[in-house]
Design an enzyme around this catalytic site. Sequence first.
Site, PDB file in Angstrom:
ATOM      1  N   ASN A  16     -24.561 -23.485  11.076  1.00 50.77           N
ATOM      2  CA  ASN A  16     -24.536 -23.691   9.624  1.00 50.77           C
ATOM      3  C   ASN A  16     -23.661 -22.646   8.955  1.00 50.77           C
ATOM      4  O   ASN A  16     -23.538 -21.516   9.425  1.00 50.77           O
ATOM      5  CB  ASN A  16     -25.965 -23.666   9.048  1.00 50.77           C
ATOM      6  CG  ASN A  16     -26.356 -22.307   8.510  1.00 50.77           C
ATOM      7  OD1 ASN A  16     -26.028 -21.953   7.372  1.00 50.77           O
ATOM      8  ND2 ASN A  16     -27.053 -21.536   9.347  1.00 50.77           N
ATOM      9  N   PHE A  42     -25.632 -19.244   1.254  1.00 53.89           N
ATOM     10  CA  PHE A  42     -26.597 -18.905   0.198  1.00 53.89           C
ATOM     11  C   PHE A  42     -26.571 -19.921  -0.956  1.00 53.89           C
ATOM     12  O   PHE A  42     -26.496 -19.530  -2.130  1.00 53.89           O
ATOM     13  CB  PHE A  42     -26.335 -17.499  -0.352  1.00 53.89           C
ATOM     14  CG  PHE A  42     -26.775 -16.376   0.532  1.00 53.89           C
ATOM     15  CD1 PHE A  42     -27.493 -16.596   1.692  1.00 53.89           C
ATOM     16  CD2 PHE A  42     -26.458 -15.054   0.199  1.00 53.89           C
ATOM     17  CE1 PHE A  42     -27.902 -15.531   2.504  1.00 53.89           C
ATOM     18  CE2 PHE A  42     -26.855 -13.989   1.001  1.00 53.89           C
ATOM     19  CZ  PHE A  42     -27.573 -14.236   2.154  1.00 53.89           C
ATOM     20  N   SER A  83     -26.372 -12.451   6.834  1.00 54.09           N
ATOM     21  CA  SER A  83     -25.822 -13.804   6.917  1.00 54.09           C
ATOM     22  C   SER A  83     -24.327 -13.714   7.190  1.00 54.09           C
ATOM     23  O   SER A  83     -23.616 -12.940   6.535  1.00 54.09           O
ATOM     24  CB  SER A  83     -26.055 -14.569   5.613  1.00 54.09           C
ATOM     25  OG  SER A  83     -25.310 -15.783   5.607  1.00 54.09           O
ATOM     26  N   ASN A 132     -22.222 -15.965   6.496  1.00 55.77           N
ATOM     27  CA  ASN A 132     -21.534 -16.947   5.656  1.00 55.77           C
ATOM     28  C   ASN A 132     -21.222 -16.469   4.246  1.00 55.77           C
ATOM     29  O   ASN A 132     -20.748 -17.243   3.414  1.00 55.77           O
ATOM     30  CB  ASN A 132     -22.384 -18.229   5.590  1.00 55.77           C
ATOM     31  CG  ASN A 132     -22.650 -18.808   6.966  1.00 55.77           C
ATOM     32  OD1 ASN A 132     -21.738 -18.913   7.777  1.00 55.77           O
ATOM     33  ND2 ASN A 132     -23.899 -19.142   7.248  1.00 55.77           N
ATOM     34  N   THR A 133     -21.503 -15.197   3.951  1.00 57.89           N
ATOM     35  CA  THR A 133     -21.122 -14.586   2.672  1.00 57.89           C
ATOM     36  C   THR A 133     -20.159 -13.451   2.976  1.00 57.89           C
ATOM     37  O   THR A 133     -20.534 -12.486   3.649  1.00 57.89           O
ATOM     38  CB  THR A 133     -22.359 -14.056   1.923  1.00 57.89           C
ATOM     39  OG1 THR A 133     -23.223 -15.146   1.589  1.00 57.89           O
ATOM     40  CG2 THR A 133     -21.943 -13.325   0.651  1.00 57.89           C
ATOM     41  N   LYS A 154     -33.315  -7.764   7.051  1.00 55.36           N
ATOM     42  CA  LYS A 154     -32.985  -8.724   8.106  1.00 55.36           C
ATOM     43  C   LYS A 154     -31.597  -8.405   8.642  1.00 55.36           C
ATOM     44  O   LYS A 154     -30.626  -8.350   7.886  1.00 55.36           O
ATOM     45  CB  LYS A 154     -33.026 -10.158   7.561  1.00 55.36           C
ATOM     46  CG  LYS A 154     -32.840 -11.225   8.636  1.00 55.36           C
ATOM     47  CD  LYS A 154     -33.167 -12.611   8.091  1.00 55.36           C
ATOM     48  CE  LYS A 154     -33.116 -13.660   9.190  1.00 55.36           C
ATOM     49  NZ  LYS A 154     -33.569 -14.994   8.712  1.00 55.36           N
ATOM     50  N   ASN A 166     -30.878 -12.612  12.419  1.00 56.62           N
ATOM     51  CA  ASN A 166     -30.235 -13.739  11.754  1.00 56.62           C
ATOM     52  C   ASN A 166     -29.449 -14.550  12.786  1.00 56.62           C
ATOM     53  O   ASN A 166     -29.574 -14.318  13.986  1.00 56.62           O
ATOM     54  CB  ASN A 166     -29.304 -13.211  10.647  1.00 56.62           C
ATOM     55  CG  ASN A 166     -29.248 -14.134   9.435  1.00 56.62           C
ATOM     56  OD1 ASN A 166     -29.139 -15.342   9.587  1.00 56.62           O
ATOM     57  ND2 ASN A 166     -29.323 -13.561   8.248  1.00 56.62           N
TER      58      ASN A 166
END
Length: 468
Positions: free
Chosen positions: A198, A202, A285, A287-288, A327, A356
Amino acid sequence: MAGRVWRSSIREALSRSLRSRAVGGAPGARPLSAAAGGGGGGGAAARAAPKIPPSSKKGRLLTGAMIGLAIAGGAYVSTADEATFCGWLFKATKIVNPLFALLDAEVAHRLAVSAAAHGLVPREKRPDPPILNLEVWGRKFANPIGLAAGFDKNAEAVEGLLGLGFGFVEVGSVTPMPQEGNPKPRIFRLPKEGAIINRCGFNSEGIVVVAKRLGAQHGKRKMEETSSSSVSSSNEVKQGGKAGPGILGVNLGKNKTSEDAAADYVQGVHTLSQYADYLVINVSSPNTPGLRKLQGRKQLKDLVKRVQAARDEMQWAEEGPPPLLVKIAPDLSKQDLDDIAAVALALRLDGLIISNTTISRPEPVDKHPLAAEPGGLSGKPLFDLSTNILKEMYILTRGKIPLIGCGGVSSGEDAYKKIRAGATLVQLYTGFAYGGPALIPQIKAELAECLERDGFKTVQEAVGADCR
């Protein structure tokens, strides 16, 4: 008596489902048909939208299957006791869950959240094995199995998800301002590998919307406590937290365009901490852009200090402020882990979540056609990597900080291995996405068997057993 209660519950759930389908535009409603259509007008009347997209048709088929199970349950309940019927409902979800695979991954996710929010999921009535009960941060957990952040990003279905039998549920990640996240498609299934890639980025409705939902739930809980206080024993100890039975965690994120990450997390603390049994700073994450740089020693130390100060300056009742966790990613060097452990110990961090998703593509995903898709990998291929990091962090922190093991859990044996590697609590997400509600009682039963098999009387006794 139990039969009458269950028949009433079924009629109520069926009625809610039919109303939500019939009144797609009702204020405050989020009908299943709209979820199945991806929010693009799926709740409109058939005559207003003669061209029904394939995903909408499949969504209606899935909703029909849920209603059919409810009707079948009504016929069954009159001859079954509560525990037997509860077990039947969880097993019955094995029939429905494969139908989700027919839908686009994000549409299926949206529909699953909506089903939990509307009460169209089974509710666990059977008590957990006492061997699974534990206390962490002064909070009593019925069991150590939790749902990781990312499933219920906007706190829409907390009550329904906790009702499935999770010991705790973590919502989010929640960003201060609403944001759409990355362009779609952004979720990719790898079913044979038991994995998902994925790059949602966010996607969040923002802290104001989430605060309203959690506030309404908190008020409902307080009313229920007040009404039941006259009949409950004064010596009775309730398992659960601010959200009701079960523990609620709130995972905080930063907006993509924010230049001051700490300010975003502080804003989340000020707005949402009053509803949380624990808080999580998500700095891992993939993805940021730039987020994972916050895991550096100086950056993490400065960030945690600011967030802790924001939390501690608020007024709290006798129970005190919610615990604060961080995390982390599984893609960290030995030096990175040393730095994080040093910060966690020096600042007396309340816990770490490990881990994560990974940007690596371990076997057998590396050979999959979707391996080149950017984003974080979760599921079974992540298990060994995340568990090794978990074990390393338990050793570095000398077992002084509660750790939550996350990554690739899909069985009780997996959860047990996380616990032996140093996890006090365990989370799953991808395993739940593939296995559905029936997986939860299965994992708890298998975990209890593993503990008893090796002579442990409690979960705490097994924590870090492989590190001693």
